[in-house]
Motif scaffolding. Structure first.
Motif, short mmCIF file in Angstrom:
data_model
loop_
_atom_site.label_atom_id
_atom_site.label_comp_id
_atom_site.label_asym_id
_atom_site.label_seq_id
_atom_site.Cartn_x
_atom_site.Cartn_y
_atom_site.Cartn_z
N ILE A 210 3.78 -1.06 -2.44
CA ILE A 210 3.43 0.30 -1.63
C ILE A 210 1.95 0.38 -1.48
O ILE A 210 1.41 0.72 -0.61
CB ILE A 210 4.20 1.45 -2.24
CG1 ILE A 210 5.65 1.07 -2.15
CG2 ILE A 210 3.90 2.53 -1.33
CD1 ILE A 210 6.60 2.23 -2.64
N SER A 211 1.32 0.17 -2.64
CA SER A 211 -0.06 0.51 -2.68
C SER A 211 -0.90 -0.73 -1.65
O SER A 211 -1.53 -0.05 -0.93
CB SER A 211 -0.84 0.27 -4.05
OG SER A 211 -2.20 0.17 -4.02
N ALA A 212 -0.20 -1.91 -1.54
CA ALA A 212 -0.94 -2.67 -0.63
C ALA A 212 -0.31 -2.47 0.84
O ALA A 212 -1.25 -2.69 1.59
CB ALA A 212 -0.25 -4.19 -1.02
N LEU A 213 0.67 -1.87 0.95
CA LEU A 213 1.32 -1.39 2.23
C LEU A 213 0.44 -0.52 2.89
O LEU A 213 0.01 -0.52 4.06
CB LEU A 213 2.59 -1.26 2.12
CG LEU A 213 3.62 -2.49 2.24
CD1 LEU A 213 5.24 -1.84 1.92
CD2 LEU A 213 3.46 -3.26 3.54
N LEU A 214 0.18 0.74 2.08
CA LEU A 214 -0.47 1.78 2.42
C LEU A 214 -1.64 1.98 2.33
O LEU A 214 -2.33 2.97 2.91
CB LEU A 214 0.52 3.20 1.78
CG LEU A 214 1.85 2.92 2.24
CD1 LEU A 214 2.54 4.23 1.81
CD2 LEU A 214 2.44 2.80 3.75
N ASP A 215 -2.34 1.24 1.42
CA ASP A 215 -3.82 0.78 0.98
C ASP A 215 -4.24 2.40 0.57
O ASP A 215 -5.13 3.06 0.79
CB ASP A 215 -4.76 0.82 2.33
CG ASP A 215 -5.98 0.52 1.99
OD1 ASP A 215 -6.29 -0.07 0.90
OD2 ASP A 215 -7.07 0.73 2.92
N CYS A 216 -3.37 2.74 -0.74
CA CYS A 216 -3.71 3.90 -1.38
C CYS A 216 -3.32 3.84 -2.69
O CYS A 216 -2.49 2.63 -2.96
CB CYS A 216 -3.08 5.12 -0.61
SG CYS A 216 -1.27 5.15 -0.71
N ASP A 217 -3.72 4.54 -3.67
CA ASP A 217 -3.37 4.47 -5.12
C ASP A 217 -1.79 5.17 -5.13
O ASP A 217 -1.63 6.20 -4.56
CB ASP A 217 -4.09 5.72 -5.74
CG ASP A 217 -5.67 5.01 -6.01
OD1 ASP A 217 -5.86 3.90 -5.42
OD2 ASP A 217 -6.52 5.76 -6.56
N VAL A 218 -1.08 4.62 -5.88
CA VAL A 218 0.33 4.97 -6.10
C VAL A 218 0.76 4.83 -7.31
O VAL A 218 0.30 3.86 -8.28
CB VAL A 218 1.08 3.61 -5.23
CG1 VAL A 218 2.93 4.30 -5.41
CG2 VAL A 218 0.84 3.76 -3.70
N ILE A 219 1.64 5.92 -7.80
CA ILE A 219 2.07 5.88 -9.14
C ILE A 219 3.67 5.90 -9.18
O ILE A 219 4.19 6.86 -8.26
CB ILE A 219 1.63 6.95 -10.26
CG1 ILE A 219 0.21 6.92 -10.28
CG2 ILE A 219 2.59 7.25 -11.48
CD1 ILE A 219 -0.45 8.08 -11.00
N CYS A 220 4.44 5.09 -9.41
CA CYS A 220 5.78 5.07 -9.31
C CYS A 220 6.61 5.13 -10.78
O CYS A 220 5.97 4.85 -11.71
CB CYS A 220 6.61 3.80 -8.77
SG CYS A 220 5.94 3.38 -7.15
#
Length: 273
Positions: A210-220
């Motif tokens: 999802i970080s790669a898809l949305l180009d943002c920092d993600v915590i799951c």
């Protein structure tokens, strides 16, 4: 205040039993033709026959919520008190339609997404509930139920249809104003543990994708064991404290205990770029 969307699994939806699907007025279906409705009902009937054949009563799946422990009622009450949004649906694309509908109503993207439903190592169900999908021996039965649309499954990269759904609705997701992170919680049993089949961890794989898809920092986040309604309530009630602790830690993975429970949320962070 975070912009929170709670995604509630509605297993019976796949079999034609619908619930009110958004916090606000749902989208109109007035333009659906009678022919299309008839065709859809035929599909529902075939699915109901398949469920009966496998001994699965979708009306009694715990994702439906009933009795004193009605999770749908609990979540809606908590959401209303805290100003959070929610949606109810039987597939990932349908849930994201609800999410985008609510985001448009608020004119703000969501920075925190909480999935509530059944889960296991390597997957989160979004409309399958406890349906015995492993007993489907024929591909036509899997296609009839549209299995891949009703789960986020990281065990098989060739079936990662969920990534397209996130991409299609990326404008409805964003990062928090304070921590600049998109948070996604998978509140299903054992979702934070490694799959015995693929040796993959759901929140680790999804945070990177999802970080790669949305180009943002993600915590799951994912649960480290079997969980019940009290853990779901704890996650919603303390979501701001949980996300703040993870985001401010400076680490790329960690574990956070859920209030009043032995369960913990295992989390993984992936930064953009």
């Amino acid at each position: 205040m975070p912009q929170v969307f709670i995604a509630l699994e509605n297993t019976a939806s796949a079999f034609g039993l619908k619930k009110a699907n958004t916090q606000n007025k749902p989208e109109s279906k007035a333009n659906v033709s009678k022919h299309a409705e008839k065709a859809k009902e035929q599909v529902y009937q075939q699915r109901r026959e398949l469920a009966e054949k496998l001994g699965f009563d979708f009306k009694k799946d715990s994702s439906e919520g009933f009795g004193e422990n009605n999770i749908h009622f609990i979540v809606r009450t908590l959401a209303s008190k805290r100003g959070y949004s929610y949606g109810v649906a039987g597939s990932l694309p349908s849930l994201f339609k609800r999410l985008s509908f609510e985001a448009n109503q608020k004119k703000l993207p969501f920075d925190t997404l909480i999935f509530l439903g059944h889960g296991n190592t390597g997957l989160m169900t979004v409309g399958l509930g406890r349906f015995p999908a492993h007993e489907l021996k024929h591909e036509r039965d899997q296609e009839l139920l549209q299995i891949e649309k009703r789960m986020i499954n990281v065990s098989d990269d060739s079936k990662a249809h969920w990534t397209q759904t996130f991409h299609d609705h990326k404008s409805s997701l964003g990062v928090g104003k304070a921590d600049k992170v998109l948070h996604i919680m998978f509140m299903g049993c054992a979702t934070g543990n490694m799959s015995d089949i693929s040796f993959k961890v759901l929140p680790k794989v999804t945070s990177a994708a999802i970080s790669a898809l949305l180009d943002c920092d993600v915590i799951c986040y994912g649960a480290d064991r079997l969980i019940e309604n009290k853990e779901l309530e704890a996650a919603i009630s303390h979501v701001e404290a949980i996300t703040s602790e993870a985001a401010s830690s400076g680490a790329l993975q960690g574990s956070i205990s859920l209030d009043g429970s032995e369960a913990s949320l295992e989390w993984y962070r992936k930064n953009a770029g």
